[in-house]
Write a protein that holds these residues in place. Structure first.
Motif, PDB file in Angstrom:
ATOM      1  N   GLY A   1      10.802 -48.458 -78.556  1.00  0.00           N
ATOM      2  CA  GLY A   1       8.749 -48.488 -79.484  1.00  0.00           C
ATOM      3  C   GLY A   1       7.611 -47.170 -79.044  1.00  0.00           C
ATOM      4  N   ARG A   2       6.807 -47.329 -79.290  1.00  0.00           N
ATOM      5  CA  ARG A   2       6.742 -46.016 -80.157  1.00  0.00           C
ATOM      6  C   ARG A   2       6.121 -45.087 -78.541  1.00  0.00           C
ATOM      7  NH1 ARG A   2       2.173 -42.929 -83.851  1.00  0.00           N
ATOM      8  NH2 ARG A   2       1.086 -42.860 -82.294  1.00  0.00           N
ATOM      9  N   LYS A   3       6.631 -43.751 -78.208  1.00  0.00           N
ATOM     10  CA  LYS A   3       6.116 -43.072 -77.149  1.00  0.00           C
ATOM     11  C   LYS A   3       6.360 -44.033 -75.817  1.00  0.00           C
ATOM     12  CE  LYS A   3       2.857 -39.943 -79.607  1.00  0.00           C
ATOM     13  NZ  LYS A   3       1.784 -39.456 -79.977  1.00  0.00           N
ATOM     14  N   PHE A   4       7.892 -45.036 -75.834  1.00  0.00           N
ATOM     15  CA  PHE A   4       7.436 -45.486 -74.899  1.00  0.00           C
ATOM     16  C   PHE A   4       7.706 -44.599 -73.755  1.00  0.00           C
ATOM     17  CE2 PHE A   4      10.575 -47.060 -72.085  1.00  0.00           C
ATOM     18  CZ  PHE A   4      10.077 -48.896 -71.336  1.00  0.00           C
ATOM     19  N   PHE A   5       8.946 -43.712 -73.016  1.00  0.00           N
ATOM     20  CA  PHE A   5       9.327 -42.991 -72.462  1.00  0.00           C
ATOM     21  C   PHE A   5       8.256 -42.309 -72.191  1.00  0.00           C
ATOM     22  CE2 PHE A   5      13.147 -44.432 -73.370  1.00  0.00           C
ATOM     23  CZ  PHE A   5      13.881 -44.471 -72.543  1.00  0.00           C
ATOM     24  N   LYS A   6       7.291 -41.369 -72.462  1.00  0.00           N
ATOM     25  CA  LYS A   6       5.931 -40.593 -72.253  1.00  0.00           C
ATOM     26  C   LYS A   6       4.838 -40.931 -71.139  1.00  0.00           C
ATOM     27  CE  LYS A   6       3.318 -37.668 -74.429  1.00  0.00           C
ATOM     28  NZ  LYS A   6       2.462 -36.802 -76.276  1.00  0.00           N
ATOM     29  N   LYS A   7       4.467 -42.854 -72.263  1.00  0.00           N
ATOM     30  CA  LYS A   7       3.490 -43.620 -71.684  1.00  0.00           C
ATOM     31  C   LYS A   7       4.529 -44.312 -70.259  1.00  0.00           C
ATOM     32  CE  LYS A   7       2.116 -45.555 -75.909  1.00  0.00           C
ATOM     33  NZ  LYS A   7       2.555 -46.840 -76.737  1.00  0.00           N
ATOM     34  N   MET A   8       5.565 -44.128 -69.715  1.00  0.00           N
ATOM     35  CA  MET A   8       5.992 -44.705 -68.519  1.00  0.00           C
ATOM     36  C   MET A   8       6.283 -44.035 -67.508  1.00  0.00           C
ATOM     37  SD  MET A   8       9.753 -46.859 -68.831  1.00  0.00           S
ATOM     38  CE  MET A   8      10.300 -47.356 -66.820  1.00  0.00           C
ATOM     39  N   LEU A   9       6.281 -42.747 -67.614  1.00  0.00           N
ATOM     40  CA  LEU A   9       6.112 -41.916 -66.978  1.00  0.00           C
ATOM     41  C   LEU A   9       5.464 -41.310 -66.798  1.00  0.00           C
ATOM     42  CD1 LEU A   9       9.303 -39.373 -68.824  1.00  0.00           C
ATOM     43  CD2 LEU A   9       9.436 -41.103 -66.503  1.00  0.00           C
ATOM     44  N   LYS A  10       4.305 -42.010 -66.837  1.00  0.00           N
ATOM     45  CA  LYS A  10       2.661 -41.004 -67.074  1.00  0.00           C
ATOM     46  C   LYS A  10       1.806 -42.141 -66.495  1.00  0.00           C
ATOM     47  CE  LYS A  10       1.515 -37.371 -70.305  1.00  0.00           C
ATOM     48  NZ  LYS A  10       1.401 -37.192 -71.978  1.00  0.00           N
ATOM     49  N   LEU A  11       2.197 -43.647 -66.298  1.00  0.00           N
ATOM     50  CA  LEU A  11       1.695 -44.577 -65.791  1.00  0.00           C
ATOM     51  C   LEU A  11       1.195 -44.324 -63.690  1.00  0.00           C
ATOM     52  CD1 LEU A  11       4.627 -47.643 -66.678  1.00  0.00           C
ATOM     53  CD2 LEU A  11       1.986 -47.330 -67.286  1.00  0.00           C
ATOM     54  N   PRO A  12      -0.056 -44.658 -63.267  1.00  0.00           N
ATOM     55  CA  PRO A  12       0.188 -44.216 -62.138  1.00  0.00           C
ATOM     56  C   PRO A  12       1.594 -44.512 -61.254  1.00  0.00           C
ATOM     57  CG  PRO A  12      -1.803 -46.187 -63.072  1.00  0.00           C
ATOM     58  CD  PRO A  12      -0.687 -45.827 -63.870  1.00  0.00           C
ATOM     59  N   SER A  13       1.939 -45.839 -60.951  1.00  0.00           N
ATOM     60  CA  SER A  13       2.773 -45.972 -59.920  1.00  0.00           C
ATOM     61  C   SER A  13       4.102 -45.419 -60.747  1.00  0.00           C
ATOM     62  CB  SER A  13       3.136 -47.548 -59.803  1.00  0.00           C
ATOM     63  OG  SER A  13       3.482 -47.317 -59.165  1.00  0.00           O
ATOM     64  N   PRO A  14       4.844 -45.013 -60.727  1.00  0.00           N
ATOM     65  CA  PRO A  14       5.238 -44.025 -61.662  1.00  0.00           C
ATOM     66  C   PRO A  14       7.267 -44.856 -61.711  1.00  0.00           C
ATOM     67  CG  PRO A  14       5.269 -42.385 -60.283  1.00  0.00           C
ATOM     68  CD  PRO A  14       4.477 -43.089 -60.513  1.00  0.00           C
ATOM     69  N   PRO A  15       8.408 -44.903 -63.015  1.00  0.00           N
ATOM     70  CA  PRO A  15       9.206 -45.893 -62.060  1.00  0.00           C
ATOM     71  C   PRO A  15       9.978 -44.871 -61.522  1.00  0.00           C
ATOM     72  CG  PRO A  15       9.224 -44.460 -64.189  1.00  0.00           C
ATOM     73  CD  PRO A  15       7.861 -44.111 -63.500  1.00  0.00           C
ATOM     74  N   VAL A  16      11.150 -45.307 -61.007  1.00  0.00           N
ATOM     75  CA  VAL A  16      12.199 -44.447 -59.801  1.00  0.00           C
ATOM     76  C   VAL A  16      13.592 -44.592 -60.984  1.00  0.00           C
ATOM     77  CG1 VAL A  16      13.840 -45.153 -58.295  1.00  0.00           C
ATOM     78  CG2 VAL A  16      11.594 -46.936 -58.315  1.00  0.00           C
TER      79      VAL A  16
END
Length: 92
Positions: A44-59
């Motif tokens: 999807g569009r800017k998926f990883f960029k969005k994911m890395l900026k979430l308040p609770s980031p991924p492991v």
């Protein structure tokens, strides 16, 4: 070189469980890999960029080892590496 990227968890109210295999140039960093995947719109569009900026980031796991997200993004990849991004889950 060939690497595997695994993404799992809830993102934008959607359950994601995807495995991507990519051919890349030697020495690319994880951050550059994620930028490349965003350009290709693989998830999807800017998926990883969005994911890395979430308040609770991924492991972030590299070859099964938990790595600090900020430090891990600058890490250069090697042939056969497996990168996993796992969204933390909560509930009750």
């Amino acid at each position: 070189m060939r690497v595997k990227v695994k993404v799992s968890g809830m993102v934008d109210r959607k359950l994601i469980n995807r495995v991507l295999e990519k051919e890349l140039e030697e020495g690319i960093t994880i951050k550059k890999l994620f930028e490349k995947l965003d350009q290709e719109k693989e998830l999807g569009r800017k998926f990883f960029k969005k994911m890395l900026k979430l308040p609770s980031p991924p492991v972030l796991l590299i070859n099964g080892e938990n790595v600090d997200l900020k430090e891990g993004l600058e890490r250069a990849l090697n042939d056969g590496d497996e990168i996993s991004l796992i969204m933390p889950m909560a509930g009750g």
